[in-house]
Design a protein around this motif. Structure first.
Motif, PDB file in Angstrom:
ATOM      1  N   GLU A 243      20.012  28.063   4.736  1.00 47.63           N
ATOM      2  CA  GLU A 243      20.674  27.693   6.089  1.00 47.63           C
ATOM      3  C   GLU A 243      22.186  27.417   5.980  1.00 47.63           C
ATOM      4  N   VAL A 244      22.859  27.996   6.455  1.00 47.50           N
ATOM      5  CA  VAL A 244      24.378  27.694   6.516  1.00 47.50           C
ATOM      6  C   VAL A 244      24.856  27.690   7.943  1.00 47.50           C
ATOM      7  N   TRP A 245      25.691  26.809   8.210  1.00 46.42           N
ATOM      8  CA  TRP A 245      26.145  26.639   9.620  1.00 46.42           C
ATOM      9  C   TRP A 245      27.194  25.664   9.853  1.00 46.42           C
ATOM     10  N   ASP A 246      28.048  26.083  10.864  1.00 46.47           N
ATOM     11  CA  ASP A 246      29.127  25.416  11.198  1.00 46.47           C
ATOM     12  C   ASP A 246      28.890  24.259  12.052  1.00 46.47           C
ATOM     13  N   GLY A 247      29.478  22.991  11.487  1.00 50.48           N
ATOM     14  CA  GLY A 247      29.184  21.604  12.095  1.00 50.48           C
ATOM     15  C   GLY A 247      29.967  21.667  13.386  1.00 50.48           C
TER      16      GLY A 247
ATOM     17  N   ARG B 205      26.121  22.686   5.764  1.00 52.13           N
ATOM     18  CA  ARG B 205      26.555  22.483   6.958  1.00 52.13           C
ATOM     19  C   ARG B 205      28.122  22.430   6.616  1.00 52.13           C
ATOM     20  N   PHE B 206      29.143  23.038   7.286  1.00 53.85           N
ATOM     21  CA  PHE B 206      30.358  23.018   7.138  1.00 53.85           C
ATOM     22  C   PHE B 206      31.037  22.023   8.103  1.00 53.85           C
TER      23      PHE B 206
ATOM     24  N   THR C  66      35.672  17.873   6.952  1.00 49.41           N
ATOM     25  CA  THR C  66      36.036  17.394   5.757  1.00 49.41           C
ATOM     26  C   THR C  66      35.528  18.269   4.631  1.00 49.41           C
ATOM     27  N   GLY C  67      34.763  19.109   4.845  1.00 45.53           N
ATOM     28  CA  GLY C  67      33.963  19.916   3.777  1.00 45.53           C
ATOM     29  C   GLY C  67      32.718  20.013   3.942  1.00 45.53           C
ATOM     30  N   PRO C  68      31.934  20.850   3.175  1.00 46.20           N
ATOM     31  CA  PRO C  68      30.629  21.035   3.294  1.00 46.20           C
ATOM     32  C   PRO C  68      29.690  20.049   2.928  1.00 46.20           C
ATOM     33  N   ILE C  69      28.587  19.675   3.324  1.00 48.72           N
ATOM     34  CA  ILE C  69      27.574  18.942   2.944  1.00 48.72           C
ATOM     35  C   ILE C  69      26.238  19.706   2.705  1.00 48.72           C
TER      36      ILE C  69
ATOM     37  N   LEU D 273      31.524  33.683  11.904  1.00 42.56           N
ATOM     38  CA  LEU D 273      30.285  33.264  11.264  1.00 42.56           C
ATOM     39  C   LEU D 273      29.311  34.234  11.736  1.00 42.56           C
ATOM     40  N   SER D 274      29.173  34.397  13.157  1.00 48.32           N
ATOM     41  CA  SER D 274      28.248  35.211  14.106  1.00 48.32           C
ATOM     42  C   SER D 274      28.760  36.667  13.529  1.00 48.32           C
ATOM     43  N   ALA D 275      30.063  36.899  13.373  1.00 46.59           N
ATOM     44  CA  ALA D 275      30.242  38.431  12.827  1.00 46.59           C
ATOM     45  C   ALA D 275      29.663  38.541  11.456  1.00 46.59           C
TER      46      ALA D 275
END
Ligand SMILES: Cc1cc2nc3c(=O)[nH]c(=O)nc-3n(C[C@H](O)[C@H](O)[C@H](O)COP(=O)(O)OP(=O)(O)OC[C@H]3O[C@@H](n4cnc5c(N)ncnc54)[C@H](O)[C@@H]3O)c2cc1C
Lengths: 484, 288
Positions: free
Chosen positions: A122-126, A264-265, A268-271, A463-465
């Motif tokens: 699961e990857v998403w934009d914070g 999650r992006f 400050t960077g991804p966690i 990201l949606s794209a």
């Protein structure tokens, strides 16, 4: 000893034009060195895999090989037999890497009860909440499916020490390797030319124990600050991200039903949280050095709360929380109740395994080339990468597979395995491929480091794209799984 | 031979087979000598000596061709199950800087390699390069000799006599081949590579490789000396039939060939039928 420096001078000036100036930081050794076909400096995942692959292949098992490792390999082994506590240095191995370890026969030496395969990402934009769901099944049509077992698995979480212990045990079973450990490389210089024996193109490694080893092929598996790379005069270019990679072994409230990786992006960077067996998980949080300091100083309870916040709360919330000296646990609990949750978030973190919080500076570096006469670089010595895609160690495994293939075909056609001509295949197979993965990871990092509205807007669109574009996702997925 | 100038070479409209009664003769050989060696060829290769082992130098294509040579030879040796597969003695004729000879010396199935070349400077290069591999040097498996094939004693016979990229450089291929066949043990092999004399090969080697791309040094090839695969095959048939000049028993031979093409960016590739228009490997086994 004036004559010795005179020979040194002669050798330097006699080098053919165009070859990089060798960093010869000592005088040549007086005793004649022991000759090896392959001397590998560095007994990390890359170096140990290389030796295992060379020893287990019929074509290359006749080569005389040596390993030089600065640390004591005997001390650096997995002792814990109960999979309830885990090392904080974990990597996600792609199915391609696991396949390779099986192929060379090393996988059966790994403690599989400590390995956690996972099936989703699961990857998403914070900032925008825009989501990209990686699920293997969706991309099956474009992805190579090597076996039924692999088909469901995106990657395998494994402690680095589990991998290196397994490799060490495998090497012990194979036998026939000179292992110098602990033995630090003190100097590397070219050999002497005496009569009919001409070692002037052979790198001679002098180690802390005093031994000297001359190498037909010197492999630098010696990590990001590779002394072999320095000796070969190969430049490594790149930049620091001004980010630290915080790692920790964390404990969850309950064992997740589905083992999934979460990322999650944040600005400050991804966690990222990666599943381990049972209730445990591995945390990799890329953040600013200042925030890393704050996090490191927190109590276990507050640290756990910050990890939960990292996956759930907004950017301004996180900024505020990092400003507090203590008491994050209460603050987070209160804020969580007032923050609507959308989509999947990882299971709540309730604790941190003792002494597992650590931070490493993140950087991107790529050597100008992987080979020179009698030199090959593999793993982190050749490239270091942002950990956001969990590719570092996997790129190294790809290097090993390619280098061993290259050495094998050189042996079979009677080539000198150290000649630039024989080694060409390795650079040409790996350089562009690694560069692509490195570029994608770097771009992702940059894209998500912006907070300004237009870019966040573009990004969510992005990201949606990406989520909609099956083929692009397929590409990312295949690279994440190392099957491209 | 001097460096061919493009203007001096007329385009061959129909390359004529040059098979005379019993010999393959280059159409331009104006005089017969007993030697199969061409002095201008030696001078040409002397001049190339220093760059012989430079992987990006003029011999790059030869270096790249070396692994396929071994693949071809291995397939030949494997085609006869009764063939001894170990302790083979190899004679490498026209060894140059030692690209093939040195690599053969590293292979476990050869126990000795005698490598000969008439050019002293390329042999110096070969010898110096061998010294850069002290473990190999110490095995004493590889001996370089400045010699032509006819100067070697006929009493010594080998399991394999190799001649890679040599036939197109000798003055009298027929004499040369006869000398070579006499040094092959029954059950042994002649193996080599050369270029067919065709329109394509003229354009590829003399025009494209030497003049346009410059990947091969100018003057390396004299197209008129190229030997076609069918000429070579016919030569071995005649030798086997005993109708060779001199009527001597030349042994019975089983001939085969394989076309190869250099694909820029990919290296040498086996191409079926390639022997008819360009580079090809050949081998002939002397039957017991
Ligand atoms: C926070 C973080 C998270 C990561 N997560 C992942 C992940 O999820 N997936 C993944 O694939 N990768 C990950 N990586 C990257 C991965 O850990 C490295 O790519 C991998 O360890 C590199 O292996 P290596 O064998 O090339 O080098 P190293 O592991 O650095 O080994 C080099 C060895 O050389 C030895 N050495 C160095 N100098 C000398 C000398 N002078 N003499 C003798 N010996 C010497 C050292 O002692 C060491 O043992 C991560 C990295 C970081 C920092």
């Amino acid at each position: 000893m004036w004559f010795r420096s005179a020979t040194l001078l002669w050798r330097r000036t006699a080098l053919p034009a165009g070859r990089p100036f060798p960093r010869c930081y000592s005088t040549p050794t007086p005793t004649s060195p022991e000759l090896y076909d392959v001397v590998c400096v560095g007994g990390g995942p890359a170096g140990l895999s290389l030796l295992a692959a060379l020893r287990s292949s019929a074509a290359t098992s006749g080569l005389k090989v040596a390993l030089v490792e600065g640390q004591d390999l005997k001390k650096n082994v997995l002792r814990d037999s109960t999979p309830s506590t885990f090392s904080n240095r974990c990597s996600s191995l792609t199915p391609a890497s696991v396949r390779y370890l099986k192929e060379i026969g090393a996988w059966s030496f790994i403690d599989e009860s400590r390995v956690q395969p996972y099936q989703g990402m699961e990857v998403w934009d914070g900032l925008s909440g825009s989501k990209i769901t990686f699920d293997w099944d969706e991309t099956n049509s474009v992805a190579r499916r090597p076996s039924r077992h692999d088909s469901q698995t995106i990657a395998y979480m494994i402690e680095n020490i589990n991998l290196t212990t397994g490799l060490q045990n495998f090497l012990k079973a194979l036998g026939g390797i000179t292992i110098l450990s602990p033995a630090k490389v003190e100097s590397i210089s070219y050999g002497d030319s005496t009569g009919s024996s001409n070692l002037s193109t052979w790198p001679v490694v002098k180690v802390s124990g005093g031994q000297t080893l001359a190498a037909r092929l010197l492999v630098g598996a010696d990590g990001a600050n590779s002394p072999v790379r320095t000796f070969a005069g190969i430049q490594s270019r790149g930049w620091r991200y001004e980010r630290m990679g915080m790692v920790a072994t964390i404990q969850l409230e309950s064992e997740p039903v589905r083992k999934i990786a979460y990322q999650r992006f944040l600005s400050t960077g991804p966690i990222a949280m990666l599943p381990l067996p049972g209730k445990m998980a591995s945390l990799v949080w890329s953040t600013t050095p200042e925030r890393a300091e704050v996090l490191k100083a927190l109590s276990e309870e507050d640290f756990s709360a910050m990890v939960n916040a990292g996956f759930r709360l907004s950017d301004p919330d996180l900024q505020y929380l990092h400003g507090l000296e203590a008491g994050q646990a209460k603050e987070v609990e209160w804020r969580r109740r007032h923050t609507p949750q959308s989509g999947a978030v990882p299971t709540t973190v309730i604790g941190v395994q003792e002494n597992t919080i650590a931070a490493f500076p993140l950087q991107l570096r790529h050597a100008d080339t992987y080979t020179a006469e009698r030199i090959a670089l593999v793993g982190d010595a050749a490239h270091t990468i942002h950990p956001l895609a969990g590719q570092g160690l996997n790129l190294g495994q790809g290097d090993i597979a390619s280098l061993v293939r290259t050495i094998k075909s050189a042996v079979e056609s009677g080539q000198d395995i150290g000649s630039t001509l024989a080694l060409e295949q390795y650079t040409s197979e790996r350089y562009a491929a690694n560069n692509t993965v490195m570029g994608v990871c770097d771009k992702l990092h940059k894209l998500y480091s912006f907070q300004s509205a237009p870019i966040v807007g573009l990004r969510s669109l992005g990201l949606s794209a990406v989520d909609k574009l099956g083929f692009l996702k397929g590409f990312l997925m295949r690279n994440a799984a190392g099957g491209a | 031979m001097t460096t061919p100038k493009l203007s001096r070479i007329r385009l061959p409209l129909s390359p004529k087979p040059t098979l005379t009664n019993s010999t393959i003769r280059s159409p331009t050989v104006r005089h017969h000598t007993t030697s199969t060696i061409n002095t201008s060829e030696i001078n040409h290769f002397n001049a190339l000596a220093s760059s012989w082992w430079d992987p990006h130098g003029p011999s790059r294509l030869l270096h790249l061709m070396n692994p396929p040579r071994h693949t071809f030879l291995r397939s030949c040796l494997a085609s006869h199950p009764t063939q001894p597969s170990k302790n083979l003695h190899l004679l490498d004729v026209g060894c140059g800087g030692g690209i093939f000879a040195e690599s053969a010396a590293r292979l476990p199935h050869f126990s000795s390699i005698t490598a000969i070349d008439p050019s002293p400077s390329v042999l110096t290069v070969a010898q110096a390069h061998l010294a850069l591999d002290p473990p190999l040097h110490a095995t004493n498996k590889l001996t370089y000799l400045q010699s032509s094939i006819e100067d070697l004693p006929r009493t010594k016979q080998y399991d394999v006599v190799s001649m890679f990229e040599v036939l197109e450089h000798v003055s009298n291929p027929s004499n040369f081949l006869r000398e070579a066949t006499q040094r092959v043990k029954p059950g042994g092999w002649i193996v080599g590579s050369t270029i067919a004399r065709t329109w394509t090969s003229w354009v590829v080697t003399n025009v494209i490789a030497e003049e346009v791309l410059g990947v091969v040094p100018r003057g390396t090839h004299d197209w008129r000396k190229y030997v076609n695969e069918y000429e070579l095959r016919a030569w071995f048939v005649k030798l086997t039939a005993g109708t060779d000049v001199g009527g001597m028993d030349g042994g019975r031979w089983d001939f085969r060939s394989q076309g190869v093409v250099y694909v820029p960016g990919f290296g040498w590739r086996v191409v079926e039928g390639g022997e008819k228009f360009g580079n090809y490997f050949f081998a002939a086994r002397r039957m017991e």
